[in-house]
Design a protein around this motif. Structure first.
Motif, PDB file in Angstrom:
ATOM      1  N   GLU A 187      -1.544 -10.410  15.782  1.00 33.14           N
ATOM      2  CA  GLU A 187      -0.929  -9.833  14.553  1.00 33.14           C
ATOM      3  C   GLU A 187      -0.760 -10.962  13.554  1.00 33.14           C
ATOM      4  O   GLU A 187      -0.845 -10.651  12.250  1.00 33.14           O
ATOM      5  CB  GLU A 187       0.461  -9.343  15.329  1.00 33.14           C
TER       6      GLU A 187
ATOM      7  N   ARG B  29      -3.265 -10.872   4.954  1.00 39.37           N
ATOM      8  CA  ARG B  29      -2.798 -10.467   4.121  1.00 39.37           C
ATOM      9  C   ARG B  29      -2.236 -11.436   3.235  1.00 39.37           C
ATOM     10  O   ARG B  29      -2.308 -11.375   1.604  1.00 39.37           O
ATOM     11  CB  ARG B  29      -1.444  -9.546   4.514  1.00 39.37           C
TER      12      ARG B  29
ATOM     13  N   ARG C  92       0.551   3.480   1.285  1.00 39.34           N
ATOM     14  CA  ARG C  92       0.208   4.604   2.584  1.00 39.34           C
ATOM     15  C   ARG C  92       0.832   5.642   2.155  1.00 39.34           C
ATOM     16  O   ARG C  92       1.848   6.219   2.041  1.00 39.34           O
ATOM     17  CB  ARG C  92       1.131   3.632   3.829  1.00 39.34           C
TER      18      ARG C  92
ATOM     19  N   ARG D  11       4.710  -0.447   0.062  1.00 39.93           N
ATOM     20  CA  ARG D  11       5.353  -1.367   0.939  1.00 39.93           C
ATOM     21  C   ARG D  11       4.905  -2.678   0.438  1.00 39.93           C
ATOM     22  O   ARG D  11       3.817  -3.132   0.072  1.00 39.93           O
ATOM     23  CB  ARG D  11       5.008  -1.117   2.028  1.00 39.93           C
TER      24      ARG D  11
ATOM     25  N   TYR E 227       8.998 -11.052   7.239  1.00 36.76           N
ATOM     26  CA  TYR E 227       7.589 -11.315   8.159  1.00 36.76           C
ATOM     27  C   TYR E 227       7.209 -12.871   7.706  1.00 36.76           C
ATOM     28  O   TYR E 227       6.509 -13.384   8.657  1.00 36.76           O
ATOM     29  CB  TYR E 227       6.671 -10.217   7.684  1.00 36.76           C
TER      30      TYR E 227
ATOM     31  N   ASP F  37       7.318  -0.709   6.873  1.00 34.56           N
ATOM     32  CA  ASP F  37       6.702  -0.504   7.994  1.00 34.56           C
ATOM     33  C   ASP F  37       7.157   0.247   8.926  1.00 34.56           C
ATOM     34  O   ASP F  37       6.395   1.184   9.365  1.00 34.56           O
ATOM     35  CB  ASP F  37       6.667  -2.138   8.926  1.00 34.56           C
TER      36      ASP F  37
HETATM   37  C1  IPM Z   1       1.394  -2.376  10.382  1.00 31.65           C
HETATM   38  C2  IPM Z   1       1.315  -3.107  11.684  1.00 31.65           C
HETATM   39  C3  IPM Z   1       1.643  -4.569  11.409  1.00 31.65           C
HETATM   40  C4  IPM Z   1       2.846  -4.710  10.567  1.00 31.65           C
HETATM   41  C5  IPM Z   1       1.717  -5.356  12.632  1.00 31.65           C
HETATM   42  C6  IPM Z   1       0.625  -5.113  13.636  1.00 31.65           C
HETATM   43  C7  IPM Z   1       1.849  -6.688  12.443  1.00 31.65           C
HETATM   44  O1  IPM Z   1       2.575  -2.531  12.200  1.00 31.65           O
HETATM   45  O2  IPM Z   1       0.295  -2.612   9.667  1.00 31.65           O
HETATM   46  O3  IPM Z   1       2.235  -1.425   9.894  1.00 31.65           O
HETATM   47  O4  IPM Z   1       3.992  -4.667  11.153  1.00 31.65           O
HETATM   48  O5  IPM Z   1       2.740  -4.731   9.344  1.00 31.65           O
END
Ligand code: IPM
Ligand code: MG
Length: 356
Positions: free
Chosen positions: A89, A96, A106, A135, A142, A247
């Motif tokens: 991940e 990104r 999304r 988002r 993160y 997320d």
């Molecule tokens: C998403 C996934 C990722 C996130 C993970 C895999 C790091 O859950 O793209 O939603 O949390 O952004």
């Protein structure tokens, strides 16, 4: 047009779904006279196995230098025990931020053919489900400092959550612009009753709303939003929110549409170059069995054509083909319904191509 697409097959079902998406791109190239070239990029668990890290700089550079990135999925139990900073991940997060794609779009839209697959009551589904979650993708918890250390004889873990005004403003702007092109309703989601970052979020969004008098802005706490998404999703047009809330809410939103396997996503920054991926994961349990649903990835290709390459007709052709195949009753296992015809991943890809 000539386009160079960086392709990340990744782990689990990633390679299978990407094969179908590329076959769709090839069909589009042939039909509309474009030339797509593909550059393979190794990221995720397969990169850990090969290079000892989830996204080497040289692989990231291929993405940065491409016209857009098409991504399958990364991760799997095999790499669950590697140290946090080396997890598959982390490759995704490095991609990104390396590409500066701060805005993740999304859609949560129900396909009429799959309405009965929604876990929501028919009376709720009937009111319509068609909204977009915008988002924030490269800030927040993160990307703060992560630390696990011993303190007073026990372990203690810290994850830092930072948002700057400029980061909030640029994503809020995407939210307003997106709403402006749709039903002109923007809901900003945060936790301003508890978090400082959310109070700053709310005030920046409110200030920016003066530039968008035609868009109706509302504010909602994230816990309430989680509830409203299942209670009455028809109330939403565009939701704008921070990284982790987005997320979680986007997984919830995907489920009410019937299958997470159907949902594409785009991630964009300040250029037209984007990252396109289905929102589901690598599903290692079904990998290699030719039963995964390639539609989320194929629809991600449609988004790439529409948003990054300015090829709206080509994108429409893909989306229409998906709709036709669903109309004819073809389903992968995850969206199988009574009276329908069950097909595998490659067969579904082929059916969509035949309908383009
Ligand atoms: C998403 C996934 C990722 C996130 C993970 C895999 C790091 O859950 O793209 O939603 O949390 O952004
Ligand atoms: Mg997620």
């Amino acid at each position: 047009m000539d386009k160079n697409i960086a392709v990340i097959r990744g782990d689990g079902i990633g390679p299978e779904i990407i094969n179908e998406a590329i076959a769709v791109l090839d069909k589009i190239a042939q039909k509309y006279n474009h030339k797509f070239t593909y550059t393979d990029v190794c990221m995720g668990g397969c990169a850990i196995d090969k290079y000892g890290e989830p996204l080497p700089d040289a692989e990231l550079a291929k993405c940065v230098n491409s016209d857009s990135v098409l991504l399958g999925a990364v991760g799997g139990a095999k790499w669950d025990t590697v140290p946090g900073h080396l997890r598959p991940e982390k490759g995704l997060l490095k991609l990104r931020s390396g590409m500066q794609v701060y805005s993740n779009n999304r859609p949560a839209k129900i396909w009429p053919q799959l309405a009965s697959a929604s876990p929501l009551k028919e009376s709720i589904v009937k009111k319509g489900i068609d909204f977009i979650i915008v988002r924030e993708l490269i800030g927040g918890i993160y990307f703060g400092k992560h630390e696990t250390k011993e303190q007073n004889g026990e372990m203690c873990a810290i994850d830092e959550l930072i948002y700057r005004e400029s980061e909030i403003e640029r994503i809020a702007r995407i939210g307003f612009e997106t709403a402006r092109k749709r039903n002109k309703k923007l809901c900003s989601v945060e936790k301003s009753n508890v978090l400082d970052s959310s109070r700053l979020w709310k005030s920046v969004v409110t200030k920016l709303s003066r530039e968008y008098p035609d868009v109706e802005l509302s504010h909602m706490l994230v816990d309430n939003c989680a509830m409203q998404i299942v209670k009455d999703p028809s109330q939403f047009d565009v939701i704008v929110t921070e990284n982790m809330f987005g997320d979680i809410l986007s997984d919830e939103a995907s489920q009410i549409t019937g299958s997470i396997g159907m949902i594409p996503s785009s991630s964009l920054g300040s250029t037209t170059r984007g990252v396109y991926e289905p929102i589901h994961g690598s599903a290692p349990d079904i990998a290699g069995k030719d039963i995964a649903n390639p539609i989320g990835t194929i629809l991600s290709v449609a988004m790439m054509l529409r948003f990054s390459f300015d090829m709206a007709d080509e994108a429409d052709a893909i989306e229409d083909a998906v709709s036709k195949v669903l109309d004819k009753g073809y389903r992968t296992a995850d969206i199988m319904q009574e009276g329908c015809i069950k097909v595998g991943c490659s067969e579904m890809g082929k059916l969509i191509i035949d309908n383009i």
